[in-house]
Design an enzyme around this catalytic site. Structure first.
Site, PDB file in Angstrom:
ATOM      1  N   GLU A  73     -81.312 -60.715  -4.135  1.00  0.00           N
ATOM      2  CA  GLU A  73     -80.111 -60.335  -3.376  1.00  0.00           C
ATOM      3  C   GLU A  73     -80.448 -59.497  -2.148  1.00  0.00           C
ATOM      4  OE1 GLU A  73     -80.404 -60.165  -6.649  1.00  0.00           O
ATOM      5  OE2 GLU A  73     -78.739 -61.296  -7.528  1.00  0.00           O
ATOM      6  N   PHE A 135     -71.167 -56.063 -20.254  1.00  0.00           N
ATOM      7  CA  PHE A 135     -72.429 -56.661 -19.811  1.00  0.00           C
ATOM      8  C   PHE A 135     -72.412 -56.825 -18.284  1.00  0.00           C
ATOM      9  CE2 PHE A 135     -74.976 -60.552 -18.906  1.00  0.00           C
ATOM     10  CZ  PHE A 135     -76.217 -59.981 -19.162  1.00  0.00           C
ATOM     11  N   GLN A 136     -73.411 -56.289 -17.640  1.00  0.00           N
ATOM     12  CA  GLN A 136     -73.578 -56.356 -16.184  1.00  0.00           C
ATOM     13  C   GLN A 136     -72.420 -55.708 -15.411  1.00  0.00           C
ATOM     14  OE1 GLN A 136     -74.738 -60.434 -15.222  1.00  0.00           O
ATOM     15  NE2 GLN A 136     -76.870 -59.834 -15.521  1.00  0.00           N
ATOM     16  N   LYS A 185     -63.684 -61.245 -12.516  1.00  0.00           N
ATOM     17  CA  LYS A 185     -63.817 -62.660 -12.882  1.00  0.00           C
ATOM     18  C   LYS A 185     -62.435 -63.292 -13.122  1.00  0.00           C
ATOM     19  CE  LYS A 185     -66.870 -65.621 -15.540  1.00  0.00           C
ATOM     20  NZ  LYS A 185     -67.985 -65.691 -16.486  1.00  0.00           N
ATOM     21  N   MET A 499     -98.556 -47.353   9.401  1.00  0.00           N
ATOM     22  CA  MET A 499     -97.858 -46.230  10.018  1.00  0.00           C
ATOM     23  C   MET A 499     -98.014 -44.950   9.208  1.00  0.00           C
ATOM     24  SD  MET A 499     -96.380 -45.268  12.622  1.00  0.00           S
ATOM     25  CE  MET A 499     -95.408 -46.339  13.665  1.00  0.00           C
TER      26      MET A 499
END
Ligand SMILES: Cc1ncc(C[n+]2csc(CCOP(=O)(O)OP(=O)(O)O)c2C)c(N)n1
Length: 588
Positions: A73, A135-136, A185, A499
């Site tokens: 993602e 869940f999630q 959902k 760097m």
């Protein structure tokens, strides 16, 4: 008595009956219909349980909406950023709930600080499960509040059309930024009556474009007309405001030397005679040094980042400051403005141009030319025409310029290669420089380049990346393998987290603490993904290798082995004033 029989009333009477409009669209479909009306063509995303109804709806829109399946993602949101920056449109990303949503956070923070318009859609658990540690489930609204311009959770699909319209309006108007809409959902599945989508162009209490106050324009013009050593520093506001032409007209009439921030780069061609280079920690010598000699500083669409100002209490103290910005919260935030010009620079610049006198400022220009000469002698010449055994990053960018003739989009990651690319890349078109300016996000370039290639497929996209940053989002090679955007990957490999190593060398007595990074055989890795490539370390092979990369039909990976301990100069050492800029290590 005969009964009179009343005639039955046979005329039909209108009885108001509540007829429910047919519930034609699921929440997921409404979202995609809205996208079509907003002109969306490309979505970057990754599916999962809580966003499955939207993906299910997407199945039927395959001929109208192109979905690019990224590999992470974070890659999705950086790709959406690259798309937005190269196209000037709003970037779109999808993610599922929980880990999908939290993987967006880095990109949101990056887009927020760099004012990149995004509409991010996250799936969320069913509304009845909210707050149950389902869940999630993560509280994505609270997590993302500080890194979004606006966020909102939809639990009822009836809200969707208005919310999506608002999301596009907020993301793209005024000072652009990322918006996140979290959709439960049930709302994605819920069927609603949907006939038309109305775009949003007004929200009470949100004023994206202020009414410009002419008295401030007049005051600014008075200061500019009286100035002997005026100086312009411009940022991305010029590009975001689509005011490149207005800006060019303004500087050409005023004759004022103009320096860009890393985000303002490419708003005017880099070889414009009034362009004096880049300000900032690794910017050019003249514009940094002379900031403390100008008498009027005109800041346009820039936010006085500390990388630009160095020590604030010693920044342009001698100058009157005119600050043009669309975001009122930027004015007086870091640097107090003597004349604040709150407005869209597409409107304010022409007003200012009309009110100023035509000038040349030749003597003042000469000072910038003198500084440039010193910088060429002490830094630039050796960096772009080195006589060392090893290759330098600067010569790679010089040859790239010669071959692309300023036409390419150059996407950079973060580190030494970023500073070198931004110092030396030449552009003749706006929206050519895509970089992570405010957040400095390693891992940005590969996915952002994928997005940029979709954002403007007519141009060559070259991603310039360090060996460290490439390994942060290397998995997006899989996206290139599958969808075949034309991305040229140019790795400048110094075998170090360069760097950080430079700072350890200069400020930590060369105690190289965990900056020695090993890399895989990048060419073999690319080959595994079906992407051809090559590695070069010899000067006499460099031009041909770059040519092969650019001429290849499709993506290509070129690794250039560069000097391990080369440093980027000039430099404003941290905590010092911009006029303390040094040209070499010895001067620190
Ligand atoms: C996500 C993230 N982690 C850490 C850093 C700190 N950081 C800035 S530059 C840099 C080194 C970059 O090394 P490399 O990608 O090899 O590029 P180079 O500087 O060598 O050109 C690091 C670790 C960062 N900017 N972003």
């Amino acid at each position: 008595m005969q009964k009179t029989i009343e005639k039955a009333d046979t005329t039909l009477k209108e009885v108001p009956v509540e007829v429910e409009a047919p519930k034609t669209h699921s929440g997921g479909q409404v979202l995609l219909e809205a996208f079509l009306k907003e002109g969306v063509t490309t979505i970057f995303g990754y599916p999962g349980g809580a966003i499955m109804p939207i993906y299910d709806a997407l199945y039927d829109y395959a001929d109208k909406l192109q979905h690019i399946l990224v590999r992470h993602e974070q890659g999705g949101i950086h790709a959406a950023q690259g798309f937005a920056r190269a196209s000037g449109k709003t970037g779109i990303v999808f993610a599922t709930s929980g880990p999908g949503a939290t993987n967006l956070v880095t990109g949101l923070a990056d887009a927020m600080i760099d004012s990149t318009p995004l509409v991010c859609i996250t799936g969320q658990v069913f509304a009845h499960l909210l707050g149950t540690d389902a869940f999630q489930e993560t509280d994505v609204i609270n997590i993302t509040t500080p890194v979004t311009k606006w966020n909102y959770q939809v639990t009822d699909a009836e809200e969707l059309p208005a919310v999506i319209a608002k999301a596009f309006y907020i993301a793209g108007s005024g000072r652009p930024g990322p918006v996140l809409i979290d959709i439960t959902k049930n709302a994605q599945l819920q069927k609603i009556a949907f006939t038309e989508y109305v775009k949003c162009n007004f929200i009470r209490s949100y004023r994206p474009k202020p009414v410009v106050r002419p008295e401030y324009i007049a005051e600014a013009a008075k200061l500019i007309n009286a100035a002997e050593r005026p100086f312009i520093v411009f940022g991305q506001g010029v590009i975001l405001g689509k005011a490149e032409e207005e800006f060019k007209v303004f500087i050409e009439k005023s004759g004022i030397p103009a320096a860009w921030t890393i985000m303002g780069m490419s708003a005017i061609p880099t070889d414009h005679p009034l362009g004096v280079g880049m300000v900032g920690m690794h910017g050019n010598y003249g514009p940094n040094k002379l900031t403390n000699e100008c008498d009027v500083l005109i800041a346009i669409g820039m936010r006085f980042d500390d990388r630009v100002t160095g020590r604030l209490d010693m920044y342009a103290k001698q100058a009157k400051i005119i600050h043009l910005d669309i975001d009122p919260s930027e004015i007086d935030k870091n640097v107090k403005a003597d004349v604040p010009v709150w407005g869209d620079c597409k409107e304010t610049l022409p007003m200012l141009t009309a009110a100023i006198e035509e000038r040349k400022h030749a003597g003042w220009h000469r000072k910038f030319i003198d500084c440039k000469k010193q910088e060429v002698e002490k830094v630039i010449h050796d960096e772009v025409y080195p006589e060392t055994d090893t290759l330098t990053m600067g010569e790679v960018i010089r040859i790239l310029n010669e071959l692309t003739k300023g036409e390419a989009i150059i996407v950079t990651d973060v580190g030494q290669h970023q500073m070198v690319a931004c110092r030396y890349a030449e552009y003749n078109k706006s929206k050519s420089n895509v970089t992570s300016g405010g957040l400095g996000t390693m891992g940005f370039a590969l996915p952002a380049a994928i997005g940029a290639a979709y954002g403007d497929p007519s141009r060559t996209t070259v991603a310039v990346i360090g060996d460290g940053g490439f390994q942060m989002t290397i998995q997006e090679l899989g996206t290139i393998m599958q969808f075949k955007p034309n991305v040229k990957i140019l790795i400048l490999n110094n075998c170090f987290l360069g760097m950080v190593r430079q700072w350890q060398q200069l400020f930590h007595e060369k105690r190289y603490s965990f900056v020695d990074i090993q890399s895989p055989d990048f060419v073999q890795v690319a080959k595994g993904y079906g992407i051809p490539g090559k590695s070069v370390s010899e000067r006499d092979k460099l031009t041909d290798a770059l040519k092969t990369m650019l001429e290849h039909d499709g993506s290509y990976l070129l690794e250039v082995m560069v000097g391990k301990e080369n440093n980027v100069f000039p430099m404003v050492p941290q905590g010092r004033s911009v006029s303390d800029i040094v040209l070499s290590r010895e001067e620190i």
